[in-house]
Scaffold this motif. Structure first.
Motif, mmCIF file in Angstrom:
data_model
loop_
_atom_site.group_PDB
_atom_site.id
_atom_site.type_symbol
_atom_site.label_atom_id
_atom_site.label_comp_id
_atom_site.label_asym_id
_atom_site.label_seq_id
_atom_site.Cartn_x
_atom_site.Cartn_y
_atom_site.Cartn_z
ATOM 1 N N ARG A 183 0.843 -1.183 0.000
ATOM 2 C CA ARG A 183 0.000 0.000 0.000
ATOM 3 C C ARG A 183 0.887 1.245 0.000
ATOM 4 O O ARG A 183 1.919 1.285 0.663
ATOM 5 N N LEU A 184 0.466 2.242 -0.752
ATOM 6 C CA LEU A 184 1.140 3.535 -0.758
ATOM 7 C C LEU A 184 0.127 4.627 -0.433
ATOM 8 O O LEU A 184 -1.040 4.526 -0.821
ATOM 9 N N LEU A 232 -7.764 7.059 -12.083
ATOM 10 C CA LEU A 232 -8.697 5.967 -12.358
ATOM 11 C C LEU A 232 -8.605 5.494 -13.795
ATOM 12 O O LEU A 232 -8.760 4.311 -14.079
ATOM 13 N N LYS A 233 -8.338 6.404 -14.709
ATOM 14 C CA LYS A 233 -8.169 6.040 -16.121
ATOM 15 C C LYS A 233 -6.801 5.394 -16.357
ATOM 16 O O LYS A 233 -6.691 4.370 -17.013
ATOM 17 N N GLY A 236 -5.610 -2.282 -6.481
ATOM 18 C CA GLY A 236 -6.698 -2.849 -5.685
ATOM 19 C C GLY A 236 -7.553 -1.732 -5.123
ATOM 20 O O GLY A 236 -7.985 -0.841 -5.849
ATOM 21 N N LYS A 237 -7.741 -1.757 -3.839
ATOM 22 C CA LYS A 237 -8.605 -0.785 -3.173
ATOM 23 C C LYS A 237 -7.956 0.600 -3.136
ATOM 24 O O LYS A 237 -6.785 0.740 -2.810
ATOM 25 N N VAL A 249 -3.596 3.689 -1.652
ATOM 26 C CA VAL A 249 -3.872 2.837 -2.807
ATOM 27 C C VAL A 249 -3.157 1.512 -2.574
ATOM 28 O O VAL A 249 -1.972 1.486 -2.226
ATOM 29 N N HIS A 250 -3.884 0.408 -2.754
ATOM 30 C CA HIS A 250 -3.301 -0.927 -2.632
ATOM 31 C C HIS A 250 -2.920 -1.424 -4.028
ATOM 32 O O HIS A 250 -3.685 -1.275 -4.971
#
Length: 68
Positions: A20-21, A39-40, A53-54, A62-63
């Motif tokens: 995760r960051l 997201l794109k 991921g999530k 952000v995972h």
């Protein structure tokens, strides 16, 4: 070339299966702030053998997960 290439290369070279960051860490690695365009662009990460991921807006993290 994607504006997130530096981040994708960092993720690929991490040597981990998942991690995760924070948004701040991503900004430092990529040299740009994370924004809605992430997201794109996140689909590009599959070319490096990884996926996003999530994404937690609350925790601002952000995972990342390696694709098997």
């Amino acid at each position: 070339m994607s504006k997130y290439n530096a981040l994708w290369e960092y993720v690929q070279k991490s040597g981990k299966e998942s991690f995760r960051l924070t948004f701040e860490e991503i900004q430092n690695i990529a040299g740009i702030p994370i924004d809605h365009s992430f997201l794109k662009y996140k689909k590009e990460l599959a070319e490096y053998g990884w996926q996003v991921g999530k994404i937690s807006m609350k925790e601002q993290t952000v995972h990342f997960h390696k694709i098997d």
